[in-house]
Write an enzyme that holds these catalytic residues in place. Sequence first.
Site, PDB file in Angstrom:
ATOM      1  N   HIS A  85      15.479  24.933  65.785  1.00 15.51           N
ATOM      2  CA  HIS A  85      16.024  24.356  64.555  1.00 15.51           C
ATOM      3  C   HIS A  85      15.577  25.177  63.344  1.00 15.51           C
ATOM      4  O   HIS A  85      14.832  24.702  62.487  1.00 15.51           O
ATOM      5  CB  HIS A  85      15.577  22.893  64.424  1.00 15.51           C
ATOM      6  CG  HIS A  85      16.200  21.981  65.427  1.00 15.51           C
ATOM      7  ND1 HIS A  85      15.567  21.611  66.586  1.00 15.51           N
ATOM      8  CD2 HIS A  85      17.421  21.393  65.457  1.00 15.51           C
ATOM      9  CE1 HIS A  85      16.352  20.808  67.295  1.00 15.51           C
ATOM     10  NE2 HIS A  85      17.497  20.668  66.623  1.00 15.51           N
ATOM     11  N   HIS A 143      21.902  21.018  57.220  1.00 19.66           N
ATOM     12  CA  HIS A 143      21.755  19.805  58.010  1.00 19.66           C
ATOM     13  C   HIS A 143      20.406  19.703  58.727  1.00 19.66           C
ATOM     14  O   HIS A 143      20.018  18.625  59.161  1.00 19.66           O
ATOM     15  CB  HIS A 143      22.892  19.692  59.035  1.00 19.66           C
ATOM     16  CG  HIS A 143      22.679  20.520  60.257  1.00 19.66           C
ATOM     17  ND1 HIS A 143      22.877  21.884  60.275  1.00 19.66           N
ATOM     18  CD2 HIS A 143      22.272  20.180  61.514  1.00 19.66           C
ATOM     19  CE1 HIS A 143      22.614  22.352  61.481  1.00 19.66           C
ATOM     20  NE2 HIS A 143      22.239  21.334  62.258  1.00 19.66           N
ATOM     21  N   ASP A 178      27.514  21.133  65.413  1.00 17.88           N
ATOM     22  CA  ASP A 178      26.083  21.132  65.692  1.00 17.88           C
ATOM     23  C   ASP A 178      25.810  21.533  67.145  1.00 17.88           C
ATOM     24  O   ASP A 178      24.765  22.105  67.458  1.00 17.88           O
ATOM     25  CB  ASP A 178      25.519  19.740  65.398  1.00 17.88           C
ATOM     26  CG  ASP A 178      23.995  19.732  65.347  1.00 17.88           C
ATOM     27  OD1 ASP A 178      23.395  20.807  65.140  1.00 17.88           O
ATOM     28  OD2 ASP A 178      23.406  18.653  65.508  1.00 17.88           O
TER      29      ASP A 178
END
EC number: 3.1.4.-
Length: 924
Positions: free
Chosen positions: A579, A617, A728
Amino acid sequence: MMSSPIRQMNQRRLPPLPGVQQGKSGRGGRPTTEEMIITGISSVLNDQPVTSSRGRHYMATDVSPELVTHFLNENPEFLDRYVTTHVSEDKIRQWSLRKGSKNVHTRQHNLNGELLREKKSSKWKTCVQSSKWKVLHEMTRDISYQTDRLQILAELAQCAVDSTSADGFNLYLADSNQQLYHHKVSPISSSRGSRTTDRPSEGSYIGNIETGTSLPSYVAKTKDTIRTNHVQGDMRFPAGLGIKMEHVQTVLAIPILQEDSGVLGVIELYRQFSTDSFTQEDEEVTATLLVWADVCVDYVQMYNSMMRQRKLNDFLLAVTKSIFQDIVSMDTVIMKIMNYAKKLVNADRASLFLLDTKTTELYARIFDTGKEHVPQKEIRFPMDKGVAGHVASTGQVLNITDAYNDGRFNREVDMQTGYRTKSILCMPIYIRGSIIGVVQMVNKKEGTFTMADEESFETFAIYCGLALHHAKLYDKIRRSEQKYKVALEVLSYHAQCTDDEYKIIKSTPLPDNIPGIIDYEFSPWDVEDNRKCLYVLYMMKDIFSMATKKNENEKRYDLDDMIRFTMTVKKNYRNVPYHNWAHAFSVAHAVYTVIKTTKHSFSPVECLALYVACLCHDLDHRGKTNAFMVKSASPLAAIYSTSTMEHHHFNHTVTILQNEGHNIFKHLTSDQYKQILGDIRQCILATDLALFFGNRARLQEVSDKNEFSWDDSEHRHVVMAICMTACDLCSMYKPWDIQLQVVNVIMEEFWLQGDEEKSQGLTPMPMMDRDKKDELPHLEVGFLVGICLPCYELMAQVLPNTKPMVDGAVSNLKKWKYLAENKLTVDQLPPEQGLEGNKQDSSGKNKQREEEESDKQNELNAKAGNKDELTEESKMESVEENKNKSIDNQSDKGSLLTDVRSESSVLVHSDNDNNLTEQIHDNT
């Protein structure tokens, strides 16, 4: 023989009354009714002759004052009958009082020249027995107007004086310590007419009741009534009267008893210059009157208690408003507490000492000088020193009437200030059962501090504790807020891109075209790190330009703001395995591909919201799932109970937009600014897979019924949410070699979390356990079947051009299934037909793209002179996109993605893949 003078007087005819003619009489020469008109007795006398007790007849014409007086003396029954029939009780009472008042001042001497006192009938004796209750009623009515205990007792004593023909009274009252005080009384005008009553003054000390040496103390001790004519010679009370009074020997002393068998005081009735004893009747009358004392005193005390409580409530309400509305600093609160405390108990000075639990000391820095509270140099002293120290150590309330006779009092302060301390009321201040300070009242202005003062101050001390506690909290919060501002300023500075970083990107021309940028098989992970920002700016500029096609002259964005925003976003992604900035870049590229390749009806603002949401995000992601954040009691989990990281990602996005030179939306209108921030929030929250299933169900229902409409904003928002989930998870539809590479990175991040959970004594989920890495194919099958394919297939229903997502996911699912069914690891996958070819094709495409990009970059470098032109053009396209700021609270999704993957690790062991979707939904 000569008659006696009396006989001569009785036989002598009086001359006729003026105006009455002699000889005119009716019936036998007797006078007529007209002849008998005599003022005052004409209605009594008739036309018959009046006969005296001696048989003497009187005619009306013979009446004279002397004759009437003589007649009434000889005929008292006639006077009694007349008064009873014709005279009112009030008139009789007035006569009695007038006679008594006159006799008080009438002094007679006996043959020896001694002063004698004429006996008089008491007010009580003059009343008819049946009407005595009226006297008590009037007395009660008079007393009911009094609100002071001493005034009531004085009123009762005065009634006793009037009823027993006494010359006066002495009033003695006992306190809680069995000390007896004499109270003088002075007449004052009552509010009811001109009548006067007696107001007691401050009492003078007589002695202790237990000693019984004086008459009042003896009566108070024995509770017996004493009637005596020899006060000075009685051995029962050798000290005589409570106060020195000459010419007083005759005394009636009656105790004033209370309901609880206690003694309230003593009333002494006395007569001066006389040895006439008080009678049994006098004692009964006085006792009857004093029966009302207990009732009236209870009434007054209850009334005064209610009024005192009401005043205290009003006082405490004013204190609460004043203190809690003006909490600015501890000093302000302390000064207000001291001011209000002095008013509450009518003290001359006040002190407040706070307790330092670390050093076990009391300290103060604000002192009452009598005129104002002055901050001075802080003083400290041990808890075991002085009155305040004793109270702080023991929690005991001290009410000291004489400070200099108390060994706990420290005289050094008085010696330094020249102030004389007399009485002290010292009380601890509690909060949550612990002493936090001590309030000390010095010198009550009138008398000494009473039990009522203690009770009132005890209630006030509770409010003091609350006020001081909140003042401390306020100071802590204020200091923490300042520290937070400083820390935020420091972190904001270091979290922003540097000028050097900005200049490097600013000096590099943006590409005009990037070959394959909108290809679904494009690999964002193969783009060099230093070029990712240029690609982001290229895509952002292109999306901004969509809003300016209608009006080419309208400025929608500022390229400088876009550069700073992009560089700062990159800097705020942490260095975690998955991430990170590369993941953000891949998701932003995926949504850009959807926007550019599909026939959608998103507005330009919605397109921009989708792109910025994908880019931001996972801001500040820590490489941990939401579940781990909750288990580890992370501060973020305490702030956001649901979608923990997603809320944080959105808030971080807003924080970056608020930095100077970072607001890429400043050229938007106010409505567009509100809309885009709301859309970004919804899009970032949609990356929480816990929300995916609800969004999918709503869109599936509308799509299956052919009710979907791009004109419906609610339908568009659901499509945006599904689009965020699809982008995503973009690695799941990429070519096999790309997907395999990304999956390994994801698993490395998961396994790191599992290692940390093991170090804390926790058991990680199978997906997080690196010891179970052989189960990876089963995990991927479950995830593709349960999450990815349903998402991509629904996307393709609404946006058919996204069909490559479905195709790529199906191709990868076949390979994962083959590995899972044969219980093979990724390294054991055979080079089947098409697998290696896909890898070569993907690699070749990336190589070709790199060569094309290199050629393009050389060409752009050759056009150095056109750099300013390009910059100006990009500014024109970006201007309108920067207009708002926002605050909200939401952000992150990668954590929840982890949760779903880990749950699916258990589910893939089921042979029935058709149930996977439902099971994953339930577990999520």
